[in-house]
Design a protein around this motif. Structure first.
Motif, PDB file in Angstrom:
ATOM      1  N   ILE A  20      22.393  12.483  13.578  1.00 48.49           N
ATOM      2  CA  ILE A  20      23.099  13.670  13.082  1.00 48.49           C
ATOM      3  C   ILE A  20      22.101  14.785  12.755  1.00 48.49           C
ATOM      4  CG2 ILE A  20      25.153  12.494  12.209  1.00 48.49           C
ATOM      5  CD1 ILE A  20      23.903  12.805   9.358  1.00 48.49           C
ATOM      6  N   THR A  94      28.680   9.531  15.173  1.00 48.51           N
ATOM      7  CA  THR A  94      29.534   8.520  15.803  1.00 48.51           C
ATOM      8  C   THR A  94      30.653   9.185  16.591  1.00 48.51           C
ATOM      9  OG1 THR A  94      29.030   7.019  13.962  1.00 48.51           O
ATOM     10  CG2 THR A  94      30.955   6.489  15.303  1.00 48.51           C
ATOM     11  N   ILE A  97      34.642  10.270  15.560  1.00 45.84           N
ATOM     12  CA  ILE A  97      34.733  10.728  14.167  1.00 45.84           C
ATOM     13  C   ILE A  97      34.632  12.252  14.203  1.00 45.84           C
ATOM     14  CG2 ILE A  97      33.783  10.556  11.815  1.00 45.84           C
ATOM     15  CD1 ILE A  97      34.875   7.879  12.980  1.00 45.84           C
ATOM     16  N   ASP A  99      35.241  13.955  16.603  1.00 43.29           N
ATOM     17  CA  ASP A  99      34.617  14.164  17.918  1.00 43.29           C
ATOM     18  C   ASP A  99      35.508  13.546  18.989  1.00 43.29           C
ATOM     19  OD1 ASP A  99      32.346  15.667  17.697  1.00 43.29           O
ATOM     20  OD2 ASP A  99      31.014  13.988  17.293  1.00 43.29           O
ATOM     21  N   SER A 122      26.757   8.523  10.728  1.00 41.35           N
ATOM     22  CA  SER A 122      27.931   9.383  10.689  1.00 41.35           C
ATOM     23  C   SER A 122      27.763  10.238   9.438  1.00 41.35           C
ATOM     24  CB  SER A 122      29.203   8.554  10.617  1.00 41.35           C
ATOM     25  OG  SER A 122      30.305   9.411  10.776  1.00 41.35           O
ATOM     26  N   ALA A 123      28.043  11.526   9.551  1.00 40.73           N
ATOM     27  CA  ALA A 123      27.744  12.431   8.431  1.00 40.73           C
ATOM     28  C   ALA A 123      28.509  12.052   7.166  1.00 40.73           C
ATOM     29  CB  ALA A 123      28.048  13.872   8.830  1.00 40.73           C
ATOM     30  N   TYR A 168      34.861  17.603   6.191  1.00 43.78           N
ATOM     31  CA  TYR A 168      33.830  18.343   6.907  1.00 43.78           C
ATOM     32  C   TYR A 168      34.161  19.828   6.756  1.00 43.78           C
ATOM     33  CZ  TYR A 168      31.981  14.172   9.264  1.00 43.78           C
ATOM     34  OH  TYR A 168      31.377  12.967   9.547  1.00 43.78           O
ATOM     35  N   LEU A 196      22.064  17.271   6.431  1.00 45.80           N
ATOM     36  CA  LEU A 196      21.528  15.928   6.159  1.00 45.80           C
ATOM     37  C   LEU A 196      20.572  15.479   7.255  1.00 45.80           C
ATOM     38  CD1 LEU A 196      24.861  14.341   4.922  1.00 45.80           C
ATOM     39  CD2 LEU A 196      22.842  14.806   3.512  1.00 45.80           C
ATOM     40  N   PHE A 226      27.952  20.952   6.857  1.00 46.18           N
ATOM     41  CA  PHE A 226      28.308  20.503   5.501  1.00 46.18           C
ATOM     42  C   PHE A 226      29.293  19.349   5.473  1.00 46.18           C
ATOM     43  CE2 PHE A 226      27.190  24.898   5.292  1.00 46.18           C
ATOM     44  CZ  PHE A 226      26.514  25.047   4.098  1.00 46.18           C
TER      45      PHE A 226
HETATM   46  N1  SAM Z   1      30.734  12.656  14.877  1.00 43.70           N
HETATM   47  C1  SAM Z   1      30.073  13.257  13.755  1.00 43.70           C
HETATM   48  C2  SAM Z   1      29.869  12.221  12.656  1.00 43.70           C
HETATM   49  O1  SAM Z   1      29.913  11.034  12.951  1.00 43.70           O
HETATM   50  O2  SAM Z   1      29.641  12.597  11.519  1.00 43.70           O
HETATM   51  C3  SAM Z   1      30.809  14.476  13.265  1.00 43.70           C
HETATM   52  C4  SAM Z   1      30.991  15.538  14.294  1.00 43.70           C
HETATM   53  S1  SAM Z   1      31.802  16.973  13.711  1.00 43.70           S
HETATM   54  C5  SAM Z   1      32.105  17.833  15.203  1.00 43.70           C
HETATM   55  C6  SAM Z   1      30.512  17.935  13.042  1.00 43.70           C
HETATM   56  C7  SAM Z   1      30.628  18.090  11.529  1.00 43.70           C
HETATM   57  O3  SAM Z   1      30.092  16.951  10.866  1.00 43.70           O
HETATM   58  C8  SAM Z   1      29.833  19.272  10.989  1.00 43.70           C
HETATM   59  O4  SAM Z   1      30.537  20.496  11.083  1.00 43.70           O
HETATM   60  C9  SAM Z   1      29.618  18.857   9.546  1.00 43.70           C
HETATM   61  O5  SAM Z   1      30.768  19.084   8.775  1.00 43.70           O
HETATM   62  C10 SAM Z   1      29.385  17.338   9.718  1.00 43.70           C
HETATM   63  N2  SAM Z   1      27.953  17.083   9.949  1.00 43.70           N
HETATM   64  C11 SAM Z   1      27.380  16.698  11.102  1.00 43.70           C
HETATM   65  N3  SAM Z   1      26.043  16.580  10.940  1.00 43.70           N
HETATM   66  C12 SAM Z   1      25.783  16.889   9.665  1.00 43.70           C
HETATM   67  C13 SAM Z   1      24.594  16.956   8.888  1.00 43.70           C
HETATM   68  N4  SAM Z   1      23.402  16.680   9.416  1.00 43.70           N
HETATM   69  N5  SAM Z   1      24.686  17.320   7.587  1.00 43.70           N
HETATM   70  C14 SAM Z   1      25.884  17.602   7.037  1.00 43.70           C
HETATM   71  N6  SAM Z   1      27.037  17.565   7.717  1.00 43.70           N
HETATM   72  C15 SAM Z   1      26.997  17.212   9.013  1.00 43.70           C
END
Ligand code: SAM
Length: 283
Positions: A20, A94, A97, A99, A122-123, A168, A196, A226
Motif C-alpha cells: 500500500i 488487497t 477491498i 478495488d 490492506s489499508a 476510506y 501509511l 487516508f
Molecule cells: N485495496 C486497497 C486496500 O486493501 O486497502 C484499497 C484501495 S482503495 C482504491 C484506495 C484507498 O485506500 C485510499 O483512497 C485510502 O483511503 C486507502 N489507502 C490506500 N493506501 C493507503 C495508505 N498508504 N495510507 C492510508 N490510506 C490508504
C-alpha cells in the motif's frame, strides 16, 4: 455449492495482495506466485509495472478494471480450464477491498474454479493496527460518499453503532468529512491514518474537533491517502438510550410529549430537545 470435482488439471486464480506504499511490504509467496503464473490481471498494468520491475517479475499482464471486469471472465475462465494459473492484483493492497475483482471472483467461483488468496497489506487493517481504538469489533464502509449531505446521512445511520467504524477518504474531502462527522458523532475519539508505510506517514488521534484543528493548522495533513476511524458509541450510552425510550413510552401513556420529555430529561440527564423529538417519533 459449486462443483470443484474433476478439476485437478485446472489452473487457479490467485488473489495477491501488493504493497500500500512501501514496496518492500510484499510476501515472498506473493513474489513467487507473480513470477510463476502464466498471466497477471492488473487493475492498471502501467502502475503495476514498477512493482514487477523491482522484483524482476516478467509475467505478461492484462488489465482488469471495473469497466472490463465482467468481459474478462470468459477469457480468464478459459485459461484456467487450459491449466494456466493467473494472479489478480490491484494498484495497492488487497484486491476486492474497495478495488475491482469481486465480480470476477464471484463468477469464477460460480463456475467451480479454484480461487486462492495470497494475503498481505490492506489499508484498513494496517490503520486499525496502530489506531489504538477497539478492534474486537469493527465495521468497514469503504469510501464515504462524495456529497456532504449523503455523508451526513451515512453517519446518521451509523451513530448508534457500538463497534469501531472504518472508512476510506480522499485527500480533497478529508477536512469537510471530519466536519460532517463531528456534527453527528460529537466529540468522539477518532483517528486519521495518512500515507501509511510511506515517507509522510502520520497517524493523528484525538476527539473529532481536535482532529479538525490539527488538519486546519497543517495543510500537509490534507495530502495523500487516508483511513478514517471513529470509535463506536459507548455501550452505556446505548443502554441509556434504550432506557430513555422505554421511560418515554411509559410517560407518553399519561402525558403529552413536552411534559414526558421534560420528566425523562430530568431522570436520564439527556437533552430535553432530543427526548422531545424521540417522544414525537414514539407518539
Ligand atoms: N485495496 C486497497 C486496500 O486493501 O486497502 C484499497 C484501495 S482503495 C482504491 C484506495 C484507498 O485506500 C485510499 O483512497 C485510502 O483511503 C486507502 N489507502 C490506500 N493506501 C493507503 C495508505 N498508504 N495510507 C492510508 N490510506 C490508504
Amino acid at each position: 455449492m459449486t462443483d470443484q470435482t474433476n478439476r485437478s488439471n485446472y489452473g487457479c486464480l490467485y488473489v495477491v495482495a501488493t504493497p500500500i506504499g512501501n514496496i518492500e511490504d510484499i510476501s515472498l509467496r506473493a513474489i513467487n506466485t507473480l513470477k510463476e503464473v502464466s498471466l497477471i490481471a492488473a487493475e492498471d498494468t502501467r502502475h503495476s509495472q514498477r512493482l514487477c520491475q523491482h522484483y524482476a517479475i516478467g509475467t505478461p499482464m492484462i488489465s482488469l478494471h471495473e469497466h472490463n471486469e465482467l468481459a474478462r471472465v470468459e477469457q480468464i475462465a478459459e485459461k484456467l480450464a487450459q491449466g494456466q494459473s493467473i494472479a489478480l492484483i490491484s494498484d495497492a493492497g488487497t484486491p476486492l477491498i474497495s478495488d475491482p475483482g469481486f465480480k470476477l471472483v464471484r463468477e469464477l467461483r460460480n463456475k467451480g474454479h479454484k480461487v486462492s488468496p495470497i494475503p498481505g497489506p490492506s489499508a484498513l487493517i494496517t490503520a486499525l493496527s496502530v489506531a489504538g481504538i477497539a478492534t474486537d469489533s469493527f465495521s468497514f464502509f469503504g469510501f464515504l460518499p462524495a456529497k456532504s449531505s449523503s455523508r451526513s446521512q451515512k453517519h446518521q445511520e451509523l451513530v448508534n453503532r457500538v463497534e469501531t467504524l472504518v472508512f476510506y477518504e480522499s485527500s480533497h474531502r478529508i477536512l469537510a468529512s471530519l466536519i460532517d462527522a463531528a456534527e453527528i458523532y460529537g466529540n468522539r475519539r477518532a483517528v486519521i491514518a495518512r500515507e501509511l508505510t510511506k515517507t509522510f506517514e502520520t497517524v493523528l488521534d484525538g476527539s473529532l474537533s481536535e482532529l479538525i484543528e490539527s488538519v486546519k493548522q497543517d495543510d500537509n495533513q490534507t495530502k495523500g491517502e487516508f483511513v478514517l476511524i471513529i470509535s463506536g458509541q459507548e455501550k452505556s450510552k446505548q443502554e441509556q438510550k434504550f432506557d430513555s425510550k422505554q421511560l418515554l413510552s411509559e410517560l407518553l401513556k399519561e402525558l403529552p410529549p413536552n411534559k414526558a420529555a421534560k420528566i425523562a430529561a430530568k431522570l436520564t440527564g439527556e437533552k430535553k430537545k432530543d427526548l422531545y423529538h424521540l417522544a414525537l417519533e414514539l407518539k
